[in-house]
Scaffold this motif. Structure first.
Motif, PDB file in Angstrom:
ATOM      1  N   ASN A 168       0.826  -1.208   0.000  1.00  0.00           N
ATOM      2  CA  ASN A 168       0.000   0.000   0.000  1.00  0.00           C
ATOM      3  C   ASN A 168       0.859   1.257   0.000  1.00  0.00           C
ATOM      4  N   GLU A 169       2.138   1.063   0.251  1.00  0.00           N
ATOM      5  CA  GLU A 169       3.083   2.183   0.288  1.00  0.00           C
ATOM      6  C   GLU A 169       2.562   3.322   1.143  1.00  0.00           C
ATOM      7  N   VAL A 170       2.184   2.969   2.378  1.00  0.00           N
ATOM      8  CA  VAL A 170       1.669   3.999   3.278  1.00  0.00           C
ATOM      9  C   VAL A 170       2.795   4.939   3.687  1.00  0.00           C
ATOM     10  N   ASP A 171       2.386   6.131   4.072  1.00  0.00           N
ATOM     11  CA  ASP A 171       3.374   7.117   4.469  1.00  0.00           C
ATOM     12  C   ASP A 171       3.655   7.062   5.969  1.00  0.00           C
ATOM     13  N   PHE A 172       2.631   6.674   6.719  1.00  0.00           N
ATOM     14  CA  PHE A 172       2.781   6.590   8.178  1.00  0.00           C
ATOM     15  C   PHE A 172       2.017   5.378   8.684  1.00  0.00           C
ATOM     16  N   ILE A 173       2.393   4.962   9.883  1.00  0.00           N
ATOM     17  CA  ILE A 173       1.655   3.842  10.477  1.00  0.00           C
ATOM     18  C   ILE A 173       1.265   4.188  11.911  1.00  0.00           C
ATOM     19  N   ILE A 174       0.051   3.855  12.243  1.00  0.00           N
ATOM     20  CA  ILE A 174      -0.381   3.942  13.629  1.00  0.00           C
ATOM     21  C   ILE A 174      -0.645   2.514  14.087  1.00  0.00           C
ATOM     22  N   GLY A 175      -0.136   2.160  15.282  1.00  0.00           N
ATOM     23  CA  GLY A 175      -0.402   0.804  15.762  1.00  0.00           C
ATOM     24  C   GLY A 175       0.730   0.289  16.620  1.00  0.00           C
ATOM     25  N   ASP A 176       0.646  -0.931  17.016  1.00  0.00           N
ATOM     26  CA  ASP A 176      -0.522  -1.765  17.252  1.00  0.00           C
ATOM     27  C   ASP A 176      -1.021  -1.506  18.671  1.00  0.00           C
ATOM     28  N   ILE A 177      -2.028  -2.210  19.084  1.00  0.00           N
ATOM     29  CA  ILE A 177      -2.501  -2.075  20.459  1.00  0.00           C
ATOM     30  C   ILE A 177      -1.702  -2.988  21.381  1.00  0.00           C
ATOM     31  N   CYS A 178      -1.481  -4.215  20.929  1.00  0.00           N
ATOM     32  CA  CYS A 178      -0.765  -5.174  21.762  1.00  0.00           C
ATOM     33  C   CYS A 178       0.732  -4.907  21.702  1.00  0.00           C
ATOM     34  N   SER A 179       1.344  -4.835  22.851  1.00  0.00           N
ATOM     35  CA  SER A 179       2.752  -4.461  22.912  1.00  0.00           C
ATOM     36  C   SER A 179       3.645  -5.419  22.137  1.00  0.00           C
ATOM     37  N   SER A 180       3.342  -6.700  22.192  1.00  0.00           N
ATOM     38  CA  SER A 180       4.223  -7.653  21.515  1.00  0.00           C
ATOM     39  C   SER A 180       4.325  -7.349  20.037  1.00  0.00           C
ATOM     40  N   VAL A 181       3.214  -6.967  19.457  1.00  0.00           N
ATOM     41  CA  VAL A 181       3.227  -6.663  18.030  1.00  0.00           C
ATOM     42  C   VAL A 181       3.989  -5.361  17.792  1.00  0.00           C
ATOM     43  N   THR A 182       3.730  -4.380  18.619  1.00  0.00           N
ATOM     44  CA  THR A 182       4.415  -3.098  18.453  1.00  0.00           C
ATOM     45  C   THR A 182       5.927  -3.300  18.511  1.00  0.00           C
ATOM     46  N   LEU A 183       6.362  -4.109  19.469  1.00  0.00           N
ATOM     47  CA  LEU A 183       7.799  -4.354  19.597  1.00  0.00           C
ATOM     48  C   LEU A 183       8.355  -5.005  18.341  1.00  0.00           C
ATOM     49  N   ALA A 184       7.593  -5.871  17.732  1.00  0.00           N
ATOM     50  CA  ALA A 184       8.056  -6.525  16.511  1.00  0.00           C
ATOM     51  C   ALA A 184       8.021  -5.579  15.324  1.00  0.00           C
ATOM     52  N   MET A 185       7.124  -4.599  15.374  1.00  0.00           N
ATOM     53  CA  MET A 185       7.009  -3.666  14.247  1.00  0.00           C
ATOM     54  C   MET A 185       8.137  -2.645  14.236  1.00  0.00           C
ATOM     55  N   GLN A 186       8.641  -2.351  15.421  1.00  0.00           N
ATOM     56  CA  GLN A 186       9.620  -1.258  15.500  1.00  0.00           C
ATOM     57  C   GLN A 186      10.823  -1.403  14.567  1.00  0.00           C
ATOM     58  N   PRO A 187      11.530  -2.553  14.602  1.00  0.00           N
ATOM     59  CA  PRO A 187      12.676  -2.653  13.686  1.00  0.00           C
ATOM     60  C   PRO A 187      12.265  -2.552  12.218  1.00  0.00           C
ATOM     61  N   LEU A 188      11.079  -3.019  11.931  1.00  0.00           N
ATOM     62  CA  LEU A 188      10.605  -3.005  10.548  1.00  0.00           C
ATOM     63  C   LEU A 188      10.414  -1.602   9.999  1.00  0.00           C
ATOM     64  N   VAL A 189       9.729  -0.777  10.771  1.00  0.00           N
ATOM     65  CA  VAL A 189       9.496   0.582  10.291  1.00  0.00           C
ATOM     66  C   VAL A 189      10.811   1.350  10.271  1.00  0.00           C
ATOM     67  N   GLU A 190      11.702   0.957  11.161  1.00  0.00           N
ATOM     68  CA  GLU A 190      13.003   1.626  11.205  1.00  0.00           C
ATOM     69  C   GLU A 190      13.738   1.384   9.889  1.00  0.00           C
ATOM     70  N   ASP A 191      13.778   0.116   9.457  1.00  0.00           N
ATOM     71  CA  ASP A 191      14.446  -0.220   8.195  1.00  0.00           C
ATOM     72  C   ASP A 191      13.787   0.491   7.030  1.00  0.00           C
ATOM     73  N   ALA A 192      12.459   0.561   7.083  1.00  0.00           N
ATOM     74  CA  ALA A 192      11.739   1.119   5.949  1.00  0.00           C
ATOM     75  C   ALA A 192      11.651   2.645   6.048  1.00  0.00           C
ATOM     76  N   LYS A 193      12.109   3.178   7.149  1.00  0.00           N
ATOM     77  CA  LYS A 193      12.031   4.624   7.380  1.00  0.00           C
ATOM     78  C   LYS A 193      10.598   5.141   7.233  1.00  0.00           C
ATOM     79  N   ALA A 233      -1.497   3.003  21.880  1.00  0.00           N
ATOM     80  CA  ALA A 233      -2.170   2.170  22.880  1.00  0.00           C
ATOM     81  C   ALA A 233      -1.300   1.161  23.618  1.00  0.00           C
ATOM     82  N   SER A 234      -0.096   0.892  23.155  1.00  0.00           N
ATOM     83  CA  SER A 234       0.704  -0.135  23.822  1.00  0.00           C
ATOM     84  C   SER A 234       1.416   0.479  25.011  1.00  0.00           C
ATOM     85  N   SER A 235       1.335  -0.162  26.147  1.00  0.00           N
ATOM     86  CA  SER A 235       1.868   0.506  27.327  1.00  0.00           C
ATOM     87  C   SER A 235       3.161  -0.090  27.861  1.00  0.00           C
ATOM     88  N   ASN A 236       3.679  -1.102  27.216  1.00  0.00           N
ATOM     89  CA  ASN A 236       4.949  -1.682  27.664  1.00  0.00           C
ATOM     90  C   ASN A 236       6.055  -0.621  27.635  1.00  0.00           C
TER      91      ASN A 236
END
Ligand SMILES: Nc1ncnc2c1ncn2[C@@H]1O[C@H](COP(=O)(O)OP(=O)(O)OP(=O)(O)O)[C@@H](O)[C@H]1O
Ligand SMILES: Nc1ncnc2c1ncn2[C@@H]1O[C@H](COP(=O)(O)OP(=O)(O)OP(=O)(O)O)[C@@H](O)[C@H]1O
Ligand SMILES: CC(C)C[C@H](N)C(=O)O
Ligand SMILES: [Mg+2]
Ligand SMILES: [Mg+2]
Lengths: 258, 337, 251, 365, 289
Positions: free
Chosen positions: D71-96, D103-106
């Motif tokens: 979808n070539e989104v410009d920004f991402i909002i998410g996730d609610i569950c911390s485990s997913v957010t933690l997994a997403m972080q390196p990904l968005v970092e690579d993709a800039k 919502a994740s409170s960890n």
């Protein structure tokens, strides 16, 4: 009992009860080297249970089983087959249904060709040659039992008699010392029965295999066996040459139906 | 490659044999895919390749030995945690971690397998499901090691190195080639196992265990061996997965993973290598492809499973087999389905 | 011969899925006849019985039973029309007692007579009476075979298809079973029996039909064929010429 | 005319956490509608691309990959569950690609963001660390010193209790028992019986919104209702919760990022707009959080005057966003400095009793 | 002492719920020879039906029970017609995939229709009655009572009625059923509907104490039920009751003494221990080879 020599199989006092039924009741039995012994008796007299208890499929309540002088009473079914080279067939026809006839026979021979479980994991040249050898042997037996035309059909799709023949052929795949057959002729057409009889004789004479055969076809027992044992209600009723046994009054009453 | 040996079939010399071209075309597609596909599709393919590893293991159990084990997910999780912990605490590299994960999964499979293998059929299924649930409980509650629900994260991307020269699969495309090599290797190993005489014994056990016993096959030993080998495949998959996805969490023991593996094997075609390979791509693709309709995604996925079952009750393996026969110019008479 | 024909097969073809086994069998059986169907293993005898009973893929021809076409009908419909079947091999409810098996056998019949029928069976086969509380699956092979024959008899069929009832039975039991079949025949029951125990079959049957490779190759009175000829037929199928000759004669 | 601005929204839409995803999507969709109706951002419309994470990392990563690459989104909002957010972080970092979590409170998520590592990750939500401290303090002040823990068995439930333990010794509070329930748990009778037999004065609970009414109703069953108050977080203030078991909820004390009853003009307006848009459904704090976060992101894009990731990161770092909850800024770990409300249920309605500004001290982490 | 008694009582009441759900599943297993992975979904449907009846239609609780069961039956009929009947005689693997598919479809359709969020069930009778120091909600007494009735009924049915015997027959040998004229399709359908209706029924019965209603609630129930049906001996009604009670009480004791977090492993640990002791289940018979 018999003169000095050790029997192939010597069973003493075998007993097995299921609830109130004593299926096998203190039965002694021995098979001499090179003998073809018949085991007959009315339905439910304990013949198949006797097989089960002597081959490790069921555990006897008491009694001992010894093969060539060594005690195998508590050995497992597979160990008795593999190490004892004592094979049995089942009364209810069982085959590897989805595999073809040739594969059925190759499997029957495998554990006797490979020295260990580990060695069966090998796919090396040696292993391939062993399998090739088994295949050749299997094809011979397939011809012998008239299964040639269906050799590559899934065994489960064959007729009742054809499946019975696969069972019989499987017994001959390894080089066994003793074969126990539970009604090998049931459902086999008369012409093939002759052929099976010939094959048993051949295996007995040329390969030195001893046989213990349960059979309701008295003609087969008379023509094949040198000795027969009659069971009735789990107990040994009598023992002797087929002719003697058939002549026995009790046997006539209990078994042959007058 | 199907376990059920083919009937003797005569190939028609007049028709062109298309097998070689098909194999070459598939190889070209496999190697060239990342060049044309977007990163996302490549990512999906990496996931498919990773799932292929535990699926092979499961196939050995379900398709060859006839034991429906759900414990694959437990070994997958075990491998993942083992690799992640080694990577974090010992700083060891991916190959070391993967070997350790495989070894650990195999070793643990022995004490688990010994009691479990006394069971048959549904009891066995439930017992293995129990392993997954217990695995999950351990990963959640042994907080000092697993960090509980927080999971382990920031696990190194897979790096393979030889004597000072090292290479890291840092993006999906690179990970794809790494996964492809590993999956191909695993497939080869799997193929050797099932093609060996032992493989034939496993099939015998699947078909009729008592009969196999009576023919001298020590079925218990073989079933344990199959369980251990399968665990090894599971551990390998978990290790690769955790290094790729960089997170390990108790959610790895969720039913989702078990179900995915099951569907890949059963839907692809238990007892067939090609079926399972096909299954892993198909079902990952299906699950990803359906994302175009998020609300309907899981409904559509469920419906596809139903259609699959009705249309291909034996999975895709027989269908693939027919294509293969056709390609080889073979006309098969009897339907072996 | 024509009017009291109760079952008539015309050029019946059938098999399993894509596989053809029965290749055009024609057969007329008058009511109350005891027909023995014989042939080598894999000839298609069982398949022919299953075809009549609606358990194979029906591929053509006609099966006329008491004036009705039953070719290709579902098993339950065939059963409902008065044909019962004893399959080859084990076919009972292994985890039910003998008594329960006999009850299930008369599943489609709801009348008080059922109990009397059962008592008759127990009288006929005392060994079943002895085992009435035993799980069927725990009995010996022969005892189960007896049970299965008994189950079919309890359905009060007008025609009985029996596949190798003698298998696993002791000679004494074979005698009882065949005597019972004969008695039933005498009450007007039509019987189509498959047997490998050719000696016994030839002894009791009114007529022998020999099947080979899915085709009828001989059809006649047991007295018209010797045992050796029969064996020869099984092996080679020769005498086909003779069969054709017979057919001509009968027309 | 510039193209639309594409914003990916990762949230659980199936499985046991689907509830959260639904609120998040509705909140974000409402914000998008408001922004677009007001003419968009510099005339560019916002388009939301929802993606289902099922609350599991592998699904979440797949969903994120698809958002980024397909979808070539410009920004991402998410996730609610911390485990997913933690997994997403390196990904968005690579993709800039800039990720704003709502919502994740960890705590980990922002320990490793900003100067902690991940440049493109932001969180606009309080952390469990701040929350645990404020609840413990408040309990001590009220004289509730013996607490029975009943928390969700997750990074959030356990994490909050871990942080609670860090502070209670100084406050003179003790935990008499500790129980963690699994997401989806419905039977609390045994635990509640145990609590009834203990000398606990209150139940300390960091729970899931959906479970609160269940526990509350079972507290009635166990004869605990009205005797021990609930303490912690888990949408205690939601009307549905109170309605399910008013007797048990009375006196409950919660620390929440937001509540529908929050008395500020912007917040009231949001509730009204939300209820109007969704058949009178009462929004929860995740609906609010995602709504607010989208507005915040929109302002950052506006400030940056570009959708360039680095420019927006700079804009976010410098932002001062006027939210219905007050002014929001980010610290150097990209953690929002925003208030956390303390509230108490009185007469079947929440009353706000205080507010804490959640500044995290990173020294000892 | 009272504590123990109260925990056991709690256990019995959870066990009663497990038992009603599990007995349906075990009967379906009996006729299909396959685990119905979608069984919990019917529990979910029943609960949704009851919830809809009370909160949207404003029906009183007893009417909601009827409504919920009726909805379950209608849906089960459709699934039975299109899926379960086709699974007769299919390989076990096929039914695994099919029931997983059904589970996904039902679960996510509920989410699609009603939204993913939890609904709260507020009908029923939850005020406790106290016997000395031991308290229990009226609803739980009701559940225990219903469980006793259901099991008495089933026991009679399986042991003495024609229907019960045919169910056992179908589970043992489909070919033999055809030979004696049993309509296997019909038996499968009836059993399936009976089993799922019981699941739906127990969903509504439990709703007042479990409170929450959501699309994914069935999955948890399925996984609770699985160890029970195996422990009880597949297809065995009496065994299922015993196993459900053992599990309910064990869970309650573990949750009360060790902590809630260990409770979900209890079922499987009990199962594994029990299977080691008796590999074929508590009450099961096997025929000789
Ligand atoms: N597992 C078991 N449970 C209960 N009874 C059993 C079991 N196995 C065998 N029996 C009983 O033991 C008796 C002997 O059975 P067995 O199968 O040995 O007879 P058989 O001599 O082989 O008869 P047949 O000639 O009919 O095959 C039978 O009456 C049978 O009911
Ligand atoms: N289920 C099946 N699927 C495919 N082929 C089958 C099936 N059952 C039987 N056949 C084939 O049909 C042919 C005839 O089988 P059938 O069982 O009718 O023989 P039969 O005459 O009864 O032999 P027997 O005397 O050995 O019982 C056999 O060649 C067999 O391979
Ligand atoms: C919905 C919330 C309870 C989620 C929780 N804040 C988390 O970090 O996972
Ligand atoms: Mg026998
Ligand atoms: Mg036959």
């Amino acid at each position: 009992m018999t003169s000095g020599k050790v029997s192939v199989l010597d069973i003493k006092g075998l007993t097995k009860t299921y609830g109130a039924v004593t299926a096998v009741d203190n039965v002694d039995l021995h098979i001499d080297h090179g003998e073809i012994l018949g085991l007959i008796g009315p339905n439910g007299s304990g013949k198949s249970t006797f097989f089960d208890c002597s081959t490790g499929l069921a555990t006897p309540d008491s009694g001992s089983v010894s093969l060539e002088g060594s005690d195998i009473t508590n050995w497992s079914l597979n160990r008795i087959a593999r190490e004892g080279r004592m094979l049995r067939s089942f009364q209810k026809t069982v085959v590897f249904k989805k595999l073809d006839v040739e594969e059925n026979l190759v499997i029957a021979g495998q554990m006797f060709t490979f020295p260990s479980v580990l060695s069966t994991f090998s796919v090396g040249k040696r292993s391939r040659m062993r399998i090739e050898g088994l295949r050749k042997h299997a094809r011979e037996l397939i011809e012998l039992t008239g299964l040639g035309p269906v050799a590559h059909m899934a065994a489960g799709n064959l007729s009742g008699g054809q499946q019975k023949l696969i069972q019989f052929a499987s017994m001959l795949m390894p080089d066994p010392r003793l074969i126990m057959l539970d009604e090998p002729m049931a459902g086999i057409n008369p012409k093939l029965v002759e052929r099976v009889i010939d094959t048993i004789r051949y295996a007995n004479r040329e390969m030195g295999v001893s046989f213990l055969i349960i059979e309701h076809n008295i003609d087969v027992v008379t023509s094949l066996c040198s000795r027969a044992i009659v069971l009735d209600q789990g107990r040994k009723l009598c023992e002797g040459t087929p002719a003697e046994v058939i002549a026995n009054k009790q046997v006539r009453e209990a078994y042959l139906g007058g | 490659m199907n376990n059920t040996p083919l009937s003797t079939t005569a190939s028609d010399p007049k028709r062109r044999n298309l097998r070689a071209p098909i194999v070459i075309a598939l190889a070209v597609v496999a190697l060239g895919a990342p060049m044309v596909l977007g990163t996302y599709a490549v990512h999906a393919m990496v996931i498919a390749l990773i799932f292929l590893l535990p699926a092979h293991g499961l196939n050995l159990l379900v398709g060859y030995t006839g034991m429906l084990s759900l414990a694959q997910a437990a070994f997958f999780g075990l491998g993942a945690y083992a690799s992640a912990l080694m990577s974090i605490h010992l700083g060891t590299s991916f190959p070391v971690n993967m070997l350790a994960a495989i070894a650990l999964a195999c070793v643990i499979a022995v004490p688990l397998g010994i009691p479990a293998l006394r069971l048959r059929d549904t009891s066995f299924v439930m017992c293995t499901l129990g392993f997954v649930i217990i695995g999950q409980a351990i990963s959640k509650n042994w907080i000092s090691v697993t960090r509980g629900d927080m999971g382990l994260n920031n696990i190194d991307k897979p790096t393979v190195g030889l004597a000072g020269y090292s290479w890291t699969a840092s993006n999906p495309v690179e990970a794809y080639y790494l996964a492809l090599v590993l999956a191909a290797f695993a497939t080869w190993v799997f193929w050797l196992v099932v093609r060996s005489p032992a493989g034939r014994n496993l099939v015998a056990i699947r078909e009729n265990e008592t009969l196999a016993e009576s023919l001298g096959i020590p079925t218990w030993n073989y079933r344990l061996a199959a369980f251990v080998i399968a665990a090894g495949f599971g551990g390998a998959g978990g290790s690769l997965y955790v290094h790729y996805i960089s997170v390990a969490s108790p959610l790895m023991f969720q039913t989702l993973y078990t179900t995915t593996m099951l569907i890949i094997v059963l839907g692809g075609g238990a007892g067939s290598i090609t079926g399972v390979i096909f299954g892993s791509f198909l079902f990952v693709a299906l699950s990803e492809g359906l994302r175009i309709a998020p609300e309907l995604r899981m409904i559509a996925y469920g419906l596809s499973l139903l259609i699959l079952v009705f249309r291909f009750p034996q999975g895709f393996a027989p269908f693939l087999m027919r294509i293969w026969d056709w390609a080889g110019g073979v006309d098969k008479k009897e339907g072996s389905a | 011969m024509a009017d009291n024909i109760t079952l008539s097969l015309r050029d019946v073809r059938s098999g399993y899925a894509a596989l053809d086994i029965i290749n055009g069998v024609s057969l007329d059986i008058p009511q109350g006849e005891f027909v023995a169907l014989m042939g080598p293993n894999g000839a298609g005898k069982s398949t022919l019985l299953k075809t009549i009973f609606g358990m194979t893929t029906f591929k053509g021809g006609e099966i006329n039973w008491q004036g009705r076409q039953i070719g290709g009908l579902a098993t339950r419909a065939v059963l409902g029309s008065g044909i019962s079947y004893v399959p080859q091999g084990r076919c009972n409810f292994p985890l039910m007692t003998v008594q329960e098996n006999l009850e299930m056998a008369a599943y489609t019949i709801r009348d008080p007579q059922v109990k009397a029928d059962r008592d008759y069976i127990y009288e006929l086969f005392p060994s079943l009476l002895k085992r009435r509380a035993t799980l069927a699956g725990n009995m010996s092979g022969g005892e189960q075979q007896l049970l299965e024959v008994a189950m079919a008899v309890l359905q009060r069929p007008k025609m009985l298809l029996v596949d190798e009832p003698s298998v696993g039975l002791s000679p004494a039991a074979v005698g009882i079973v065949f005597d019972e079949l004969l008695r039933l025949r005498d009450t007007g029951l039509t019987i189509l029996l498959v047997e490998q125990n050719t000696r016994k079959a030839m002894e009791v049957a009114d007529r022998a039909v020999i099947l080979r490779l899915g085709e009828v190759i001989w059809d006649g009175k047991p007295a018209d064929i010797t045992h050796d000829e029969l064996g020869e037929l099984f092996l080679t199928g020769k005498m086909r010429a003779e069969l054709a000759h017979n057919e001509k004669l009968s027309q | 005319q510039d193209a639309d601005i594409k914003i990916g929204l990762v949230s659980p839409n199936s499985g046991a956490n689907a509830r959260y995803g639904s609120f998040a999507q509705r909140g974000a969709a409402l914000a998008a509608k408001e922004i677009n109706e007001a003419g968009g951002i510099d005339g560019r419309m916002i388009e939301i691309f929802p993606a289902d994470s099922v609350c599991t990392p592998v699904e979440g990563v797949s969903a994120t990959q698809r958002l980024i690459n397909q979808n070539e989104v410009d920004f991402i909002i998410g996730d609610i569950c911390s485990s997913v957010t933690l997994a997403m972080q390196p990904l968005v970092e690579d993709a800039k690609v800039v990720l704003v979590n709502a919502a994740s409170s960890n705590p980990q998520i922002t320990y490793q963001a900003g100067v902690g590592g991940y440049k493109y990750s932001f969180r606009n939500y309080p952390t469990d660390e701040v929350r645990a401290l404020s609840i413990a303090k408040y309990a001590a002040e009220k004289g509730l010193t013996k607490l029975a823990v009943l928390s969700v068995d997750s990074d959030y439930g356990r994490g909050a209790i871990d942080f609670t333990k860090k502070y209670i010794d100084d406050l003179g509070v003790t935990l008499v028992s500790e129980d963690y329930y699994k997401e989806g748990e419905v039977d609390f009778r045994s635990v509640l019986t145990k609590v009834r037999k203990s000398d606990a004065q209150a139940i300390l609970m960091y729970g899931l919104a959906d479970t609160t009414p269940i526990i509350a109703r079972q507290m009635i069953e166990a004869g605990l209702a009205g005797k021990l108050p609930l303490l912690g977080n888990g949408e205690f203030s939601a009307a549905a919760t109170i309605e399910a078991a008013p007797k048990a909820m009375d006196g409950a004390i919660e620390a929440a990022a937001w509540l529908p009853a929050y008395d500020s003009e912007g917040s009231k307006a949001f509730v009204a707009a939300y209820e109007a848009a969704y058949d009178g459904e009462e929004p929860n704090n995740h609906a609010y959080g995602h709504w607010e976060t989208l507005h915040l992101l929109a302002q950052a894009i506006d400030d940056a005057d570009s959708i360039d990731a680095d420019a927006v990161v700079a804009a976010l770092e410098a932002i001062s966003f006027e939210s219905p909850m007050g002014t929001i800024t980010f610290d150097d770990h990209h953690q929002a400095i925003r208030p956390l409300l303390l509230l108490e249920i009185e007469d079947n309605a929440p009353v706000v009793t205080g507010s804490v500004t959640g500044a995290v001290t990173y020294a000892d982490n | 002492m009272y504590f123990l008694l109260e925990q056991i009582l709690n256990g019995v009441s959870s066990g009663a719920v497990y038992a009603i759900v599990a007995v349906g599943m075990t009967m379906i297993f009996g006729v299909m020879r396959a685990i119905n992975f979608a069984h919990g979904e019917y529990y979910m449907i029943g609960t949704f039906g009851g919830w809809y009846a009370t909160s949207a239609l404003g029906l009183p609780y007893p009417a909601a029970i009827l409504f919920g069961v009726a909805v379950t039956i209608v849906i089960a009929y459709v699934i039975g017609k299109f899926v379960m009947q086709r699974m007769i005689g299919a390989p076990v693997e096929a039914s695994v995939v099919a029931t997983l598919g059904v589970s996904l479809v039902l679960q996510n359709t509920a989410i699609l229709i009603f939204g993913g969020s939890y609904k709260f069930f507020s009908a029923g009778y939850i005020e406790p009655v106290f016997f000395g120091d031991v308290g229990i909600a009226q609803q739980r007494l009701l559940i225990i009572l219903v469980c006793i009735l259901v099991f008495l009924g089933l026991e009679l049915m399986v042991g003495f009625t024609r229907m019960g015997k045919t169910i056992r027959a179908v589970s043992q040998n489909i070919e033999a059923c055809e030979v004696v004229g049993i309509d296997v399709k019909k038996v499968v359908m009836t059993t399936f509907i009976l089993g799922t209706a019981l699941a739906g029924f127990s969903g509504i019965l439990t709703a007042p104490v479990n409170v929450s209603v959501y699309g994914g609630m069935g999955e948890i129930i399925t996984f609770k039920t699985l160890p029970i049906i195996v422990m009880g001996g597949l297809g065995n009604v009496r065994g299922t009751l015993a196993a459900a009670m053992i599990l309910g009480i064990a869970e309650s004791l573990v949750a009360g003494h060790f902590g809630l977090q260990y409770r979900d492993s209890v079922g499987f640990i009990t199962l594994i221990l029990m299977l080691l002791w008796r590999p074929h289940g508590l009450f099961s018979s096997r025929a000789r080879f």
